[in-house]
Design an enzyme around this catalytic site. Structure first.
Site, PDB file in Angstrom:
ATOM      1  N   GLN A 138     -51.142  19.422  13.413  1.00  0.00           N
ATOM      2  CA  GLN A 138     -51.618  20.060  12.179  1.00  0.00           C
ATOM      3  C   GLN A 138     -52.732  19.259  11.509  1.00  0.00           C
ATOM      4  OE1 GLN A 138     -47.376  20.616  10.656  1.00  0.00           O
ATOM      5  NE2 GLN A 138     -48.398  22.409   9.814  1.00  0.00           N
ATOM      6  N   CYS A 146     -45.574  27.696   6.691  1.00  0.00           N
ATOM      7  CA  CYS A 146     -46.196  26.615   7.460  1.00  0.00           C
ATOM      8  C   CYS A 146     -47.471  26.175   6.748  1.00  0.00           C
ATOM      9  CB  CYS A 146     -46.521  27.125   8.869  1.00  0.00           C
ATOM     10  SG  CYS A 146     -47.270  25.880   9.936  1.00  0.00           S
ATOM     11  N   LEU A 147     -47.681  24.869   6.646  1.00  0.00           N
ATOM     12  CA  LEU A 147     -48.893  24.365   5.988  1.00  0.00           C
ATOM     13  C   LEU A 147     -50.160  24.817   6.712  1.00  0.00           C
ATOM     14  CD1 LEU A 147     -47.775  20.733   5.055  1.00  0.00           C
ATOM     15  CD2 LEU A 147     -48.102  22.668   3.510  1.00  0.00           C
ATOM     16  N   HIS A 201     -44.150  22.556  16.782  1.00  0.00           N
ATOM     17  CA  HIS A 201     -45.582  22.225  16.661  1.00  0.00           C
ATOM     18  C   HIS A 201     -46.014  21.287  17.783  1.00  0.00           C
ATOM     19  CE1 HIS A 201     -47.204  24.037  13.041  1.00  0.00           C
ATOM     20  NE2 HIS A 201     -46.208  23.600  12.284  1.00  0.00           N
ATOM     21  N   HIS A 212     -38.816  23.377  13.505  1.00  0.00           N
ATOM     22  CA  HIS A 212     -40.172  23.875  13.253  1.00  0.00           C
ATOM     23  C   HIS A 212     -41.217  22.819  13.656  1.00  0.00           C
ATOM     24  CE1 HIS A 212     -43.116  26.126  10.498  1.00  0.00           C
ATOM     25  NE2 HIS A 212     -43.749  24.988  10.728  1.00  0.00           N
ATOM     26  N   GLU A 213     -40.951  21.565  13.278  1.00  0.00           N
ATOM     27  CA  GLU A 213     -41.916  20.500  13.588  1.00  0.00           C
ATOM     28  C   GLU A 213     -41.947  20.197  15.083  1.00  0.00           C
ATOM     29  OE1 GLU A 213     -43.921  20.001  11.299  1.00  0.00           O
ATOM     30  OE2 GLU A 213     -42.668  20.779   9.679  1.00  0.00           O
ATOM     31  N   GLY A 269     -42.686  19.094   5.786  1.00  0.00           N
ATOM     32  CA  GLY A 269     -42.816  18.564   7.140  1.00  0.00           C
ATOM     33  C   GLY A 269     -44.258  18.717   7.591  1.00  0.00           C
TER      34      GLY A 269
HETATM   35 ZN    ZN Z   1     -45.699  24.340  10.460  1.00  0.00          ZN
END
Ligand code: ZN
Length: 184
Positions: A51, A88-89, A134, A130-131, A46
């Site tokens: 991000q 998380c990226l 963000h 989670h997204e 995701g």
């Molecule tokens: Zn994340």
């Protein structure tokens, strides 16, 4: 299509609110294509607009080979509780056990402006929540206990020097490497 830099923890954009998307323009379509390409290159499941340094209210995800683009997403219902590990990226190599609602029903519109809803649990349910977080400037570490968060942040203090300007530029090595956990 092109790979975008991923903003990592400490970059202010990750804590900002996003703005609703009006018309889906060609520029938004290009952004979505680039976000998918970046997410796949980073081996994530995701990726949300902040991000990649953007303020549009949208995210992309791909869980079990099902792709979703959520524009202007919102929660319809939440129920149950479940605990699982998240990454998380924007915080490479940092993982934590997080408790969240087990089942989520989320609505959004797709790239054609058509409204849709998805109900999900397990990994997809967790990914959607989670997204969406963000898009509201919230990160998974916000759910950790003070003790655990402190230990994660001290680990990050050392790790973040690998990311000049708090940007993560994907390299051929990242793209070739296989990561252990699911990062969102
Ligand atoms: Zn994340």
């Amino acid at each position: 299509m092109s790979l975008l830099d991923i903003h990592v923890l400490g970059s202010p954009v990750l804590r900002e609110q996003t703005a609703a998307v009006g018309t889906v323009t060609d520029e938004i379509r290009r952004l979505v294509d680039d976000m998918f390409e970046t997410m796949y290159a980073a081996k994530g499941i995701g990726l949300a607009a902040p991000q990649v340094g953007r303020s549009e209210r949208l995210f992309v995800c791909d869980v079990d080979d099902v792709r979703h683009v959520f524009i202007n997403p919102d929660v319809v219902t939440l129920s149950g509780r479940a605990k699982a590990e998240e990454g998380c990226l924007s915080m490479p190599e940092i993982f934590g056990e997080i408790e969240r609602p087990e089942l989520v029903r989320m609505r959004g519109t797709d790239l054609d402006g058509t409204p849709f809803e998805v109900e999900a649990n397990d990994l997809l349910g967790r990914c959607l929540q989670h997204e969406l977080d963000h898009l509201n400037g919230r990160l998974f570490i916000d759910y950790l206990s003070t003790f655990k968060r402190r230990s994660v942040l001290s680990k990050w203090e050392k790790a973040k020097s690998d990311f000049p300007g708090l940007r993560r530029t994907l390299t051929a090595k990242d793209i070739a490497e296989h990561h252990g956990g699911d990062e969102l």
